[in-house]
Design a protein around this motif. Structure first.
Motif, PDB file in Angstrom:
ATOM      1  N   HIS A   1     -93.200 -17.168   5.809  1.00  0.00           N
ATOM      2  CA  HIS A   1     -93.479 -15.884   5.170  1.00  0.00           C
ATOM      3  C   HIS A   1     -92.173 -15.205   4.784  1.00  0.00           C
ATOM      4  CE1 HIS A   1     -94.725 -11.428   5.597  1.00  0.00           C
ATOM      5  NE2 HIS A   1     -94.903 -11.825   4.347  1.00  0.00           N
TER       6      HIS A   1
ATOM      7  N   LEU B   1     -93.708  -6.854  -5.397  1.00  0.00           N
ATOM      8  CA  LEU B   1     -92.973  -6.762  -4.144  1.00  0.00           C
ATOM      9  C   LEU B   1     -92.249  -5.424  -4.043  1.00  0.00           C
ATOM     10  CD1 LEU B   1     -91.447 -10.357  -4.153  1.00  0.00           C
ATOM     11  CD2 LEU B   1     -93.466  -9.563  -2.904  1.00  0.00           C
TER      12      LEU B   1
ATOM     13  N   LEU C   1    -100.571 -14.128  -6.367  1.00  0.00           N
ATOM     14  CA  LEU C   1    -101.520 -13.238  -5.706  1.00  0.00           C
ATOM     15  C   LEU C   1    -101.128 -11.815  -6.062  1.00  0.00           C
ATOM     16  CD1 LEU C   1    -101.322 -14.816  -2.116  1.00  0.00           C
ATOM     17  CD2 LEU C   1    -102.788 -15.524  -4.013  1.00  0.00           C
ATOM     18  N   THR C   2    -102.019 -11.070  -6.690  1.00  0.00           N
ATOM     19  CA  THR C   2    -101.626  -9.730  -7.115  1.00  0.00           C
ATOM     20  C   THR C   2    -102.827  -8.835  -7.325  1.00  0.00           C
ATOM     21  OG1 THR C   2    -100.352  -8.489  -8.762  1.00  0.00           O
ATOM     22  CG2 THR C   2    -101.619 -10.375  -9.545  1.00  0.00           C
TER      23      THR C   2
ATOM     24  N   LYS D   1    -106.279  -9.739  -6.149  1.00  0.00           N
ATOM     25  CA  LYS D   1    -106.696  -9.086  -4.905  1.00  0.00           C
ATOM     26  C   LYS D   1    -107.774  -8.047  -5.218  1.00  0.00           C
ATOM     27  CE  LYS D   1    -101.923  -9.286  -3.184  1.00  0.00           C
ATOM     28  NZ  LYS D   1    -100.761  -8.464  -2.789  1.00  0.00           N
TER      29      LYS D   1
ATOM     30  N   ALA E   1    -100.407 -10.324   4.806  1.00  0.00           N
ATOM     31  CA  ALA E   1     -99.632 -11.534   5.081  1.00  0.00           C
ATOM     32  C   ALA E   1    -100.059 -12.158   6.406  1.00  0.00           C
ATOM     33  CB  ALA E   1     -98.140 -11.212   5.103  1.00  0.00           C
TER      34      ALA E   1
ATOM     35  N   ASP F   1     -96.771 -12.981  -4.402  1.00  0.00           N
ATOM     36  CA  ASP F   1     -97.177 -11.648  -4.849  1.00  0.00           C
ATOM     37  C   ASP F   1     -96.198 -11.174  -5.923  1.00  0.00           C
ATOM     38  OD1 ASP F   1     -98.387  -9.159  -4.996  1.00  0.00           O
ATOM     39  OD2 ASP F   1     -97.185  -8.331  -3.371  1.00  0.00           O
TER      40      ASP F   1
ATOM     41  N   LEU G   1     -95.412 -18.162   1.692  1.00  0.00           N
ATOM     42  CA  LEU G   1     -96.081 -16.945   1.257  1.00  0.00           C
ATOM     43  C   LEU G   1     -95.026 -15.874   1.019  1.00  0.00           C
ATOM     44  CD1 LEU G   1     -98.564 -15.062   0.847  1.00  0.00           C
ATOM     45  CD2 LEU G   1     -98.473 -14.628   3.323  1.00  0.00           C
TER      46      LEU G   1
ATOM     47  N   GLU H   1     -95.026 -12.069   0.282  1.00  0.00           N
ATOM     48  CA  GLU H   1     -95.968 -10.945   0.296  1.00  0.00           C
ATOM     49  C   GLU H   1     -95.368  -9.826   1.142  1.00  0.00           C
ATOM     50  OE1 GLU H   1     -98.388  -8.344  -0.153  1.00  0.00           O
ATOM     51  OE2 GLU H   1     -99.366 -10.143  -0.961  1.00  0.00           O
ATOM     52  N   ASP H   2     -95.329  -8.589   0.592  1.00  0.00           N
ATOM     53  CA  ASP H   2     -94.722  -7.474   1.331  1.00  0.00           C
ATOM     54  C   ASP H   2     -95.740  -6.626   2.084  1.00  0.00           C
ATOM     55  OD1 ASP H   2     -95.907  -6.308  -0.854  1.00  0.00           O
ATOM     56  OD2 ASP H   2     -94.195  -5.023  -1.370  1.00  0.00           O
ATOM     57  N   ASP H   3     -97.022  -6.930   1.963  1.00  0.00           N
ATOM     58  CA  ASP H   3     -98.054  -6.246   2.734  1.00  0.00           C
ATOM     59  C   ASP H   3     -98.215  -6.995   4.055  1.00  0.00           C
ATOM     60  OD1 ASP H   3    -100.569  -5.540   3.897  1.00  0.00           O
ATOM     61  OD2 ASP H   3    -101.283  -4.816   1.960  1.00  0.00           O
TER      62      ASP H   3
END
Length: 220
Positions: free
Chosen positions: A29, A54, A78-79, A101, A13, A51, A5, A7-9
């Motif tokens: 991650h 980023l 995923l965006t 998302k 995440a 994502d 994965l 993902e910066d959230d």
């Protein structure tokens, strides 16, 4: 099954990773593009959840890096960017699917299963240099019908040489295939991987062209 994965959230995440683990899958991650590239160099994954937006770097850069090094791992974007132009840009860069998302985890899991099924059904040519066979879909190498365990670096180097069979591949080109960039690594790194491949596959496969690089010759 091991997934990556990117993902910066942090909260999202954590929710995705918890859900993936409840499915009985394993997941790594990465928070940004640099960490993602490092993970992809060191590990092989069944699929990548990526994502685009980023905090540092772009998910599309990670995707182009993957496809540039001939990695066919399924990628599910995923965006929050749901516009048609964004979806087209991601798919054209080599993504296998696109999920906007916010989404339900159940749909995410279903799409992961779907892209993996599709990837397993792809007709991707194996690279045969009898008695050696490299299957890029299964990421498996066999010698005399027996599986050979290779590191990610060794596999990527061998794949690059087999794709360019009959041609000389320079050290810079091999470093680019392995690390995503030429230079910046130990001067003998490629030589070490070549030595390890010769030890596992025999001395007659990879030939050194002094002053230029390496080659796998066409069968006589």
């Amino acid at each position: 099954m091991n997934l990556l994965l990117v993902e910066d959230d942090a909260m999202l995440a954590e929710a995705i990773c918890d859900g993936i683990c409840q499915q009985g899958w394993r997941i790594d991650h990465a928070l940004d593009a640099g960490a993602a590239r490092s993970r992809l160099v060191e590990h092989a994954y069944a699929a990548v959840l990526l994502d685009i937006g980023l905090g540092t770097g772009s998910g599309l850069d990670v995707l182009r890096y993957l496809r540039g090094r001939y990695d066919t791992v399924p990628v599910l974007i995923l965006t929050a960017r749901g516009q048609l132009s964004d979806r087209i840009r991601g798919l054209d860069a080599g993504a296998d699917d696109y999920l906007v998302k916010p989404f339900q985890l159940a749909e995410l899991f279903a799409r992961v299963r779907a892209v993996i099924r599709r990837s397993e059904g792809q007709v991707v040519p194996s690279y045969i240099h009898a008695p050696l066979v490299l299957d890029p879909v299964r990421r498996q190498v066999t010698l005399d019908n027996e599986p050979v365990a290779l590191s990610v670096h060794e596999y990527q180097l061998l794949l690059t040489l087999l794709k360019r069979r009959g041609h000389i591949v320079t050290r810079d080109e091999l470093e680019l295939a392995i690390y995503g960039h030429p230079g910046g690594v130990g001067s003998n790194t490629v030589s070490v991987f070549v030595h390890q491949l010769r030890r596992k596959l025999g001395d007659g496969l990879i030939h050194t062209v002094h002053g230029h690089g390496y080659t796998v010759k066409d069968p006589a």
